[in-house]
Design a protein around this motif. Sequence first.
Motif, short mmCIF file in Angstrom:
data_model
loop_
_atom_site.label_atom_id
_atom_site.label_comp_id
_atom_site.label_asym_id
_atom_site.label_seq_id
_atom_site.Cartn_x
_atom_site.Cartn_y
_atom_site.Cartn_z
N GLY A 537 85.67 -72.09 -108.08
CA GLY A 537 84.50 -72.27 -108.93
C GLY A 537 83.19 -72.07 -108.16
O GLY A 537 83.19 -71.84 -106.95
N PRO A 538 82.06 -72.18 -108.85
CA PRO A 538 80.77 -71.90 -108.22
C PRO A 538 80.35 -72.94 -107.18
O PRO A 538 79.43 -72.69 -106.41
CB PRO A 538 79.80 -71.90 -109.40
N ALA A 539 80.98 -74.11 -107.16
CA ALA A 539 80.60 -75.17 -106.22
C ALA A 539 81.64 -75.32 -105.10
O ALA A 539 81.91 -76.42 -104.63
CB ALA A 539 80.40 -76.49 -106.94
N ALA A 540 82.20 -74.19 -104.69
CA ALA A 540 83.23 -74.24 -103.64
C ALA A 540 82.69 -74.88 -102.37
O ALA A 540 81.55 -74.67 -101.98
CB ALA A 540 83.74 -72.83 -103.35
N ARG A 541 83.54 -75.68 -101.71
CA ARG A 541 83.18 -76.35 -100.46
C ARG A 541 83.82 -75.58 -99.31
O ARG A 541 85.05 -75.54 -99.19
CB ARG A 541 83.66 -77.79 -100.49
N ILE A 542 82.99 -74.94 -98.49
CA ILE A 542 83.47 -74.02 -97.46
C ILE A 542 83.04 -74.53 -96.09
O ILE A 542 81.88 -74.92 -95.90
CB ILE A 542 82.93 -72.60 -97.71
N ALA A 543 83.97 -74.49 -95.15
CA ALA A 543 83.69 -74.91 -93.78
C ALA A 543 84.18 -73.84 -92.81
O ALA A 543 85.18 -73.16 -93.07
CB ALA A 543 84.36 -76.25 -93.47
N VAL A 544 83.46 -73.69 -91.71
CA VAL A 544 83.81 -72.71 -90.69
C VAL A 544 83.84 -73.41 -89.33
O VAL A 544 82.88 -74.11 -88.97
CB VAL A 544 82.79 -71.55 -90.65
N VAL A 545 84.92 -73.24 -88.59
CA VAL A 545 85.03 -73.77 -87.24
C VAL A 545 84.68 -72.65 -86.27
O VAL A 545 85.40 -71.66 -86.17
CB VAL A 545 86.45 -74.30 -86.97
N GLY A 546 83.58 -72.80 -85.56
CA GLY A 546 83.09 -71.77 -84.66
C GLY A 546 81.95 -71.00 -85.30
O GLY A 546 82.17 -70.17 -86.18
N LEU A 547 80.72 -71.28 -84.89
CA LEU A 547 79.57 -70.67 -85.54
C LEU A 547 79.37 -69.21 -85.13
O LEU A 547 79.12 -68.36 -85.98
CB LEU A 547 78.31 -71.49 -85.21
N GLY A 548 79.48 -68.91 -83.83
CA GLY A 548 79.20 -67.56 -83.37
C GLY A 548 77.79 -67.15 -83.76
O GLY A 548 76.83 -67.90 -83.58
N THR A 549 77.64 -65.95 -84.31
CA THR A 549 76.34 -65.50 -84.78
C THR A 549 76.04 -65.99 -86.19
O THR A 549 74.96 -65.75 -86.72
CB THR A 549 76.25 -63.97 -84.77
N GLY A 550 77.02 -66.67 -86.82
CA GLY A 550 76.82 -67.15 -88.19
C GLY A 550 77.07 -66.09 -89.24
O GLY A 550 76.61 -66.22 -90.39
N THR A 551 77.82 -65.03 -88.90
CA THR A 551 78.02 -63.90 -89.81
C THR A 551 78.59 -64.33 -91.16
O THR A 551 78.18 -63.83 -92.21
CB THR A 551 78.96 -62.87 -89.16
N LEU A 552 79.55 -65.27 -91.14
CA LEU A 552 80.21 -65.65 -92.38
C LEU A 552 79.26 -66.30 -93.37
O LEU A 552 79.55 -66.37 -94.57
CB LEU A 552 81.38 -66.59 -92.08
N ALA A 553 78.11 -66.78 -92.90
CA ALA A 553 77.15 -67.41 -93.82
C ALA A 553 76.71 -66.47 -94.92
O ALA A 553 76.32 -66.91 -96.02
CB ALA A 553 75.93 -67.90 -93.03
#
Length: 746
Positions: A537-553
Amino acid sequence: MADGVEQATGQRTRFRWLFVLAILTGSFLLFLVQPMVARMALPRLGGAPAVWNSAMLVYQALLLGGYAYAHWLGRVPVRAQAGIHLAVLAVAAIWLPIGLTAMELPADAEPALWVPWLFGASIGPLFFAISAQAPLLQRWYSVASGGRDPYALYAASNIGSFGGLIAYPLIVEPALALRAQSWLWTIGYGLVFVLVAACATLLPRKAPEEPHVAHHSPAPDARRVLHWIVLAFVPSGLMLATTTFLTTDIVAMPMLWVLPLGLYLLSFSVAFREGETIPALLAKFTPIIVLLFGATLIAGHQKLAYFNALIGLVLLFVVAVSLHSCMYRLRPAPDRLTGFYLAMSVGGALGGVFSGLIAPVLCDWTYEYPLLILAAGALAPQTFLFPALARLWQGEGQILRIKILLATLLVAIFVWLGLANPGGVLGGMHEQIAFLAVAAIGLLATGLRVPWLVALAGALFLFGGYRAIDISLSGDRTRSYFGVYTVSDLPDERRLAHGTTLHGIQLKGARARIPTTYYVPGSGVGRAMLAAPALYGPAARIAVVGLGTGTLACYARPGQQWRFYEIDPAVIGLSSGAGKFSFVRQCAPQAAMVVGDARLRLAEAPPASIDLLALDAFSSDAVPMHLMTTEAFDSYAHALAPNGLLLVHISNRFLALSPVVAGAAAQGGWHAARRVYQPNASELLDEAAVSDWIALSRDPATLARLTDGDPRWETLRPRPGFVPWTDDYASVVPVMRAFHPSLADE
């Protein structure tokens, strides 16, 4: 009476093997415990090279304490000394079976200070007690044998140390779980106690007031003691600097951290022996190896990673043997033995402090490595290669000074030529010719230290030092406890490298929000991020382990809740706020930043508080094993919703990690699919890279909706016979591609 004393002394001499066995066993245990405790610390500390260096600092400090204690025991009678040491061994046994104390790393703690404290509190007394074995038992042997030279027994000490260090990754770790390893070490400790007690029975009885060995030889002056310390300082510092340099700038190959220490220990066994053959050969060839290998390593060419790693280890070994051999030739008489070893351990500890604590704080690159190479060149004995070369430098006073000046000017001219070519310092024949010219001057000057050092400094500056200084002055490099980060600003893009691994690319201009490298839309994580709105849904809770350059943002959508877990504050400074990379700033400015080890922080998170979790926390190609165990996957399951999705990045040059993830999945009831992505021609324009991702979920329907019949997703199945990693048992040997050619395509 005299005949009786001689007979008793001869009887004790025949038991030399007992002293050798006691020293060898103690040293074997001493260096078996080093990688063992570092392995125990993985669930709390991760696998950064700096963790190993912190452990080494503790070991060197405890070794210094043990040698100081052995030196102090020379003040008491020999039989009383034996009783004191056996009592110390008995008290230290309270810390058995060996293991880590129950302390947790605070989120705001400084790892460089907290990690040594953890290691010291966990094994300090045991390590201290056994570290005194080598000098103490050598001194006992000298007493028991009527004054025989005990220095040869130090070779047994270092052979035992080398054996323990190498046995751990190759034999002990693959065969035994940590609990069994701990009990094996405990049994070994008991054996050491028995052997030391047996050696004590061979000591002669003396009057209570008589010291165990009287000082008959003159005390060394302060200059000689300082010389011992410096000769020990450089190999010790170079050992840690080699570890950091190779694993940061050359190749983060598993088990490479153990090899520099192993060769450092082995160098003592080669150096501490009689004869002039080895010193003579070293005096001729050490300067050549330092000049050629040192400059080649500073260049850091990644296409020659394995070759560079090999010559780095050869360089360390040759320097260590050369300087330790020089130290052995300057050794005092046996009655001054413990003071000699104390000075040596002071130098070793100072070298560790320099490379492990001071240099990472003061330098943004591994500058300690070329500095220690220069110091090694200044200290190592050298002679002319051929008599004809010596005649080139004949002359005294003004004539000799003119020749040295001319050599210096030639080096400066060739360095300038190498830097002045239009291709820049990185390429062009000018640089190669200039380096060869500088190396030739250095080879001709071998045997005359000043012009040779000038040539060495010129080679180091030309073949990598200039580039390192230029990057430092530009402010494009950051060094932290966890590694060296270099930002490369190109006309159309900006790159972040962590050690030898590219950690992200951000395009410039209108394409600044396009995901690149391992995170493009066609990759496994890209497909999962694009599917998140449909799955959760539109309020998905997403987490990333390892920031790096932050590309996944830049997959973030309005209404979603984003969270990044990052252990290194330096990375957060580079990739969030006003940092050099703007992915997070442009695409997900509301994202939360959680500082600390992700496994611990996820265990603290509310249950079922994450819908999609991406795990991408490798440091260069080094694997944080504690994030890949079955217990770690239980932590991920705790934080994920029942239908949550876990994405694990397993791209790695040296390890085939799919069996590790498959084993954990089977143990934890996960369903898993793997996507090895090869970018097409159009995606290569956006700096797409080959990537290997595994998607896992405990809900088979969720995984089916993600894969949706796409043939590029393959069902992941456990490899027969592979033992899943746990906090108690994990070994990289079964998944190393170099050891198992069948894993090349895994």
